[in-house]
Design a protein around this motif. Structure first.
Motif, PDB file in Angstrom:
ATOM      1  N   LEU A  58      -3.419  -4.744  -3.782  1.00 63.16           N
ATOM      2  CA  LEU A  58      -2.437  -4.747  -3.450  1.00 63.16           C
ATOM      3  C   LEU A  58      -1.514  -4.842  -5.411  1.00 63.16           C
ATOM      4  O   LEU A  58      -0.408  -3.730  -5.564  1.00 63.16           O
ATOM      5  CB  LEU A  58      -1.240  -5.624  -2.761  1.00 63.16           C
ATOM      6  CG  LEU A  58      -1.626  -5.637  -1.525  1.00 63.16           C
ATOM      7  CD1 LEU A  58      -0.706  -6.318  -0.499  1.00 63.16           C
ATOM      8  CD2 LEU A  58      -1.973  -4.320  -1.174  1.00 63.16           C
ATOM      9  N   ASP A  59      -2.219  -4.966  -6.004  1.00 65.07           N
ATOM     10  CA  ASP A  59      -1.460  -5.588  -7.615  1.00 65.07           C
ATOM     11  C   ASP A  59      -1.227  -3.987  -7.873  1.00 65.07           C
ATOM     12  O   ASP A  59      -1.200  -3.152  -8.808  1.00 65.07           O
ATOM     13  CB  ASP A  59      -1.710  -6.508  -8.523  1.00 65.07           C
ATOM     14  CG  ASP A  59      -1.381  -7.639  -8.014  1.00 65.07           C
ATOM     15  OD1 ASP A  59      -0.305  -8.372  -6.663  1.00 65.07           O
ATOM     16  OD2 ASP A  59      -2.009  -9.101  -7.527  1.00 65.07           O
TER      17      ASP A  59
ATOM     18  N   ILE B  31       0.829  -1.236   0.021  1.00 68.38           N
ATOM     19  CA  ILE B  31       0.247   0.023  -0.005  1.00 68.38           C
ATOM     20  C   ILE B  31       0.857   1.192   0.493  1.00 68.38           C
ATOM     21  O   ILE B  31       0.108   2.364  -0.467  1.00 68.38           O
ATOM     22  CB  ILE B  31      -0.873   0.266   1.261  1.00 68.38           C
ATOM     23  CG1 ILE B  31      -0.072  -0.158   2.754  1.00 68.38           C
ATOM     24  CG2 ILE B  31      -1.993  -1.268   1.318  1.00 68.38           C
ATOM     25  CD1 ILE B  31      -1.203   0.371   4.087  1.00 68.38           C
ATOM     26  N   THR B  32       2.136   1.476   0.744  1.00 69.49           N
ATOM     27  CA  THR B  32       2.941   2.730   0.563  1.00 69.49           C
ATOM     28  C   THR B  32       3.714   1.847  -1.040  1.00 69.49           C
ATOM     29  O   THR B  32       4.102   3.723  -0.928  1.00 69.49           O
ATOM     30  CB  THR B  32       3.822   2.193   1.923  1.00 69.49           C
ATOM     31  OG1 THR B  32       4.173   1.138   1.575  1.00 69.49           O
ATOM     32  CG2 THR B  32       2.886   2.615   2.746  1.00 69.49           C
ATOM     33  N   ARG B  33       3.961   1.120  -1.365  1.00 67.39           N
ATOM     34  CA  ARG B  33       4.395   1.151  -3.314  1.00 67.39           C
ATOM     35  C   ARG B  33       5.982   1.496  -2.668  1.00 67.39           C
ATOM     36  O   ARG B  33       6.664   1.896  -3.187  1.00 67.39           O
ATOM     37  CB  ARG B  33       4.526   2.406  -4.168  1.00 67.39           C
ATOM     38  CG  ARG B  33       2.649   1.854  -4.452  1.00 67.39           C
ATOM     39  CD  ARG B  33       2.464   2.408  -5.899  1.00 67.39           C
ATOM     40  NE  ARG B  33       2.230   3.855  -5.782  1.00 67.39           N
ATOM     41  CZ  ARG B  33       1.284   4.264  -6.472  1.00 67.39           C
ATOM     42  NH1 ARG B  33       1.246   4.141  -7.698  1.00 67.39           N
ATOM     43  NH2 ARG B  33       1.489   5.967  -6.158  1.00 67.39           N
ATOM     44  N   ASN B  34       6.818   1.196  -1.229  1.00 69.29           N
ATOM     45  CA  ASN B  34       7.740   1.880  -0.289  1.00 69.29           C
ATOM     46  C   ASN B  34       8.283  -0.002  -0.018  1.00 69.29           C
ATOM     47  O   ASN B  34       7.600  -0.576   0.812  1.00 69.29           O
ATOM     48  CB  ASN B  34       7.382   2.391   0.782  1.00 69.29           C
ATOM     49  CG  ASN B  34       9.365   2.777   1.097  1.00 69.29           C
ATOM     50  OD1 ASN B  34      10.127   2.199   1.040  1.00 69.29           O
ATOM     51  ND2 ASN B  34       9.438   3.728   1.835  1.00 69.29           N
TER      52      ASN B  34
ATOM     53  N   LEU C 112      -0.108   0.709  -9.432  1.00 73.23           N
ATOM     54  CA  LEU C 112      -0.453   1.347 -10.908  1.00 73.23           C
ATOM     55  C   LEU C 112      -0.606   3.306 -10.762  1.00 73.23           C
ATOM     56  O   LEU C 112      -1.344   3.530  -8.724  1.00 73.23           O
ATOM     57  CB  LEU C 112      -1.795   1.567 -11.208  1.00 73.23           C
ATOM     58  CG  LEU C 112      -2.349  -0.472 -11.838  1.00 73.23           C
ATOM     59  CD1 LEU C 112      -3.361  -0.279 -12.020  1.00 73.23           C
ATOM     60  CD2 LEU C 112      -1.127  -0.382 -12.717  1.00 73.23           C
ATOM     61  N   GLU C 113      -1.294   3.942 -10.672  1.00 75.97           N
ATOM     62  CA  GLU C 113      -1.289   5.073 -10.781  1.00 75.97           C
ATOM     63  C   GLU C 113      -2.428   5.403  -9.811  1.00 75.97           C
ATOM     64  O   GLU C 113      -3.318   4.454 -10.637  1.00 75.97           O
ATOM     65  CB  GLU C 113      -1.036   6.076 -12.723  1.00 75.97           C
ATOM     66  CG  GLU C 113       0.145   6.385 -12.929  1.00 75.97           C
ATOM     67  CD  GLU C 113       1.479   7.135 -11.979  1.00 75.97           C
ATOM     68  OE1 GLU C 113       0.553   8.086 -11.174  1.00 75.97           O
ATOM     69  OE2 GLU C 113       2.379   6.933 -11.544  1.00 75.97           O
ATOM     70  N   GLU C 114      -2.680   6.278  -9.455  1.00 70.90           N
ATOM     71  CA  GLU C 114      -3.862   6.830  -8.238  1.00 70.90           C
ATOM     72  C   GLU C 114      -5.353   6.070  -9.410  1.00 70.90           C
ATOM     73  O   GLU C 114      -6.365   5.985  -9.398  1.00 70.90           O
ATOM     74  CB  GLU C 114      -3.665   7.843  -7.736  1.00 70.90           C
ATOM     75  CG  GLU C 114      -5.038   8.062  -6.535  1.00 70.90           C
ATOM     76  CD  GLU C 114      -4.318   7.214  -5.145  1.00 70.90           C
ATOM     77  OE1 GLU C 114      -4.943   6.723  -4.363  1.00 70.90           O
ATOM     78  OE2 GLU C 114      -2.992   6.511  -4.902  1.00 70.90           O
ATOM     79  N   SER C 115      -4.808   7.813 -10.201  1.00 64.47           N
ATOM     80  CA  SER C 115      -6.208   7.869 -11.394  1.00 64.47           C
ATOM     81  C   SER C 115      -6.280   6.434 -12.010  1.00 64.47           C
ATOM     82  O   SER C 115      -7.511   6.624 -12.510  1.00 64.47           O
ATOM     83  CB  SER C 115      -5.594   8.580 -12.653  1.00 64.47           C
ATOM     84  OG  SER C 115      -4.430   8.201 -13.169  1.00 64.47           O
ATOM     85  N   SER C 116      -5.769   5.639 -12.183  1.00 62.92           N
ATOM     86  CA  SER C 116      -5.935   4.702 -13.011  1.00 62.92           C
ATOM     87  C   SER C 116      -6.960   3.716 -12.611  1.00 62.92           C
ATOM     88  O   SER C 116      -7.597   2.706 -12.770  1.00 62.92           O
ATOM     89  CB  SER C 116      -4.163   3.560 -13.656  1.00 62.92           C
ATOM     90  OG  SER C 116      -4.057   4.560 -14.375  1.00 62.92           O
ATOM     91  N   ILE C 117      -6.007   3.678 -11.038  1.00 59.93           N
ATOM     92  CA  ILE C 117      -7.147   2.281 -10.060  1.00 59.93           C
ATOM     93  C   ILE C 117      -8.729   2.618  -9.747  1.00 59.93           C
ATOM     94  O   ILE C 117      -8.673   2.148  -9.382  1.00 59.93           O
ATOM     95  CB  ILE C 117      -6.464   2.631  -9.008  1.00 59.93           C
ATOM     96  CG1 ILE C 117      -4.768   2.398  -8.805  1.00 59.93           C
ATOM     97  CG2 ILE C 117      -6.905   1.411  -7.381  1.00 59.93           C
ATOM     98  CD1 ILE C 117      -4.293   1.851  -7.553  1.00 59.93           C
TER      99      ILE C 117
ATOM    100  N   VAL D  55     -10.440   3.481  -3.854  1.00 58.69           N
ATOM    101  CA  VAL D  55      -8.647   2.825  -3.052  1.00 58.69           C
ATOM    102  C   VAL D  55      -8.108   3.322  -1.969  1.00 58.69           C
ATOM    103  O   VAL D  55      -7.764   2.824  -0.716  1.00 58.69           O
ATOM    104  CB  VAL D  55      -7.759   4.242  -3.921  1.00 58.69           C
ATOM    105  CG1 VAL D  55      -6.572   4.003  -3.296  1.00 58.69           C
ATOM    106  CG2 VAL D  55      -7.801   3.988  -5.438  1.00 58.69           C
ATOM    107  N   GLU D  56      -8.772   4.876  -1.255  1.00 55.06           N
ATOM    108  CA  GLU D  56      -8.404   5.474   0.098  1.00 55.06           C
ATOM    109  C   GLU D  56      -9.315   4.431   0.870  1.00 55.06           C
ATOM    110  O   GLU D  56      -8.851   3.694   2.097  1.00 55.06           O
ATOM    111  CB  GLU D  56      -8.809   7.311  -0.065  1.00 55.06           C
ATOM    112  CG  GLU D  56      -8.201   8.042  -0.481  1.00 55.06           C
ATOM    113  CD  GLU D  56      -6.425   8.131   0.133  1.00 55.06           C
ATOM    114  OE1 GLU D  56      -6.455   7.380   0.634  1.00 55.06           O
ATOM    115  OE2 GLU D  56      -5.909   7.539  -1.614  1.00 55.06           O
ATOM    116  N   LYS D  57     -10.871   3.607   1.454  1.00 45.70           N
ATOM    117  CA  LYS D  57     -10.886   3.224   1.650  1.00 45.70           C
ATOM    118  C   LYS D  57     -11.004   2.184   1.960  1.00 45.70           C
ATOM    119  O   LYS D  57     -10.525   1.350   3.203  1.00 45.70           O
ATOM    120  CB  LYS D  57     -12.326   3.417   1.168  1.00 45.70           C
ATOM    121  CG  LYS D  57     -13.260   2.185   2.233  1.00 45.70           C
ATOM    122  CD  LYS D  57     -14.931   1.955   1.811  1.00 45.70           C
ATOM    123  CE  LYS D  57     -15.919   1.349   2.775  1.00 45.70           C
ATOM    124  NZ  LYS D  57     -16.806   1.170   1.528  1.00 45.70           N
TER     125      LYS D  57
END
Length: 346
Positions: free
Chosen positions: A231-232, A88-91, A236-241, A248-250
């Protein structure tokens, strides 16, 4: 001639079976070796109640078997939590400790020891109350830490991942300082107990601790596995999701809350054990690729095997004294963290 290249995920069943055998092998070494050595035949006779021996019963059922099970469950929980946080952090350098949950639960335990240890010591140490108080305080501390992090990491009704990481570091340092301050004010005996617990230790494992955390591991593990496919998409970019119809946020908050509960359950019975949530997901991805529905269970088994092996090393290599499993994991994890850091720069 057509060359068929196997995808990492095609090896998933083989890898899972291999890891299960690794856990069984590590458990065998753990249960048969120590100050009191036993043969596998003696262990099997004791487990299956064939000509039971009181000494073997004591060593296996009261000391070694609960310790192995706790190490496995904690490794599973931390391994899964690491996958979720990194996803979720992409880190790739994220670890359950980044949320400050370890430090929050640890500080709560130290507060318990500082203010209530006198009453508990005078009670029967095998009583349910004296055993269950520490996990309860650990859950409270982890929840408080999570609440503080969410409060500061949310910006304009959205969960800011950069703020999440920075807030986690700050909360971790704050609770760590509180733990140190209170432990230094303890008497010598209580300070020793607090220091051993905070270093990450499972030597006092018992069946009540196992029963207290097992439902959390099962229920949250099943929930996270069902949600792992998200998680897959989070890579991706936020707009794509968002265009896919995913809240997303929920969903991120739900996954974070589940991870918080999972880490709190682990820390409440084992103390602060770092780096398992960092190493296990990376090793899993090298074995089965980047699909999180494969990474999550593999990371869980890797975490279990790492922690059982580390606890075995801490118990036997430095005998007759024991080294806390958290220290053994840190000795392994710090070089691995530096390797990942150098690799990230490249």
């Amino acid at each position: 001639m057509k060359i068929v290249v196997k995808k990492p995920t095609q090896n998933f069943p083989f890898i899972m079976i291999t890891l299960l055998f690794l856990i069984i092998g590590a458990s065998y070494l753990h249960i048969t070796n120590g100050v009191f050595n036993m043969s596998i035949l003696e262990v099997l006779k004791t487990l299956f109640r064939i000509d039971p021996n009181r000494d073997f019963d004591l060593v296996i059922f009261e000391f070694r078997l609960p310790r192995i099970i706790i190490a496995g469950l904690v490794g599973i929980g931390l391994g899964m939590a690491g996958v979720i946080l990194q996803g979720i952090t992409r880190n790739g350098l994220a670890d359950p400790g980044i949320l400050g949950i370890n430090a929050g639960a640890g500080a709560a335990i130290v507060i318990f020891m500082y203010y209530f240890q006198v009453q508990i010591v005078s009670a029967d140490i095998s009583s349910w109350l004296s055993i269950l108080m520490m996990p309860i305080f650990g859950f409270i501390g982890g929840t408080i830490a999570a609440a503080l992090i969410f409060m500061f990491a949310i910006k304009n009704s959205f969960l800011d991942m950069q703020r999440l990481i920075l807030t986690g570091i700050a909360i971790n340092s704050g609770f760590g300082a509180l733990s140190m301050y209170l432990s230094l004010k303890m008497n010598e005996k209580d300070y020793e107990s607090a220091a051993v617990w905070l270093a990450g230790s499972i030597y006092n494992a018992n069946w009540i601790f196992i029963l207290s955390m097992l439902p959390w591991i099962i229920l949250l593990g099943f929930y996270l596995y069902k949600k792992a496919y998200l998680l897959d998409y989070f890579q991706l970019e936020e707009s794509s999701i968002t265009s896919l119809g995913i809240a997303v946020e929920k969903e991120k908050i739900k996954l974070l809350l589940a991870s918080v509960a999972l880490v709190s359950a682990c820390v409440s019975v084992s103390g602060s054990i770092g780096f398992i949530g960092l190493m296990a997901p990376h090793i899993a991805k090298q074995l089965v690729g980047i699909r999180h529905q494969y990474v999550l269970p593999v990371s869980a088994l890797i975490g279990a095997s790492l922690l059982i092996i580390a606890d075995f090393i801490g118990k036997t290599v430095f005998a007759p004294t024991e080294l806390a499993v958290g220290i053994i994991v840190s000795i392994i994890g710090i070089p691995y963290f530096l390797y990942l850091l150098v690799k990230a720069k490249e």
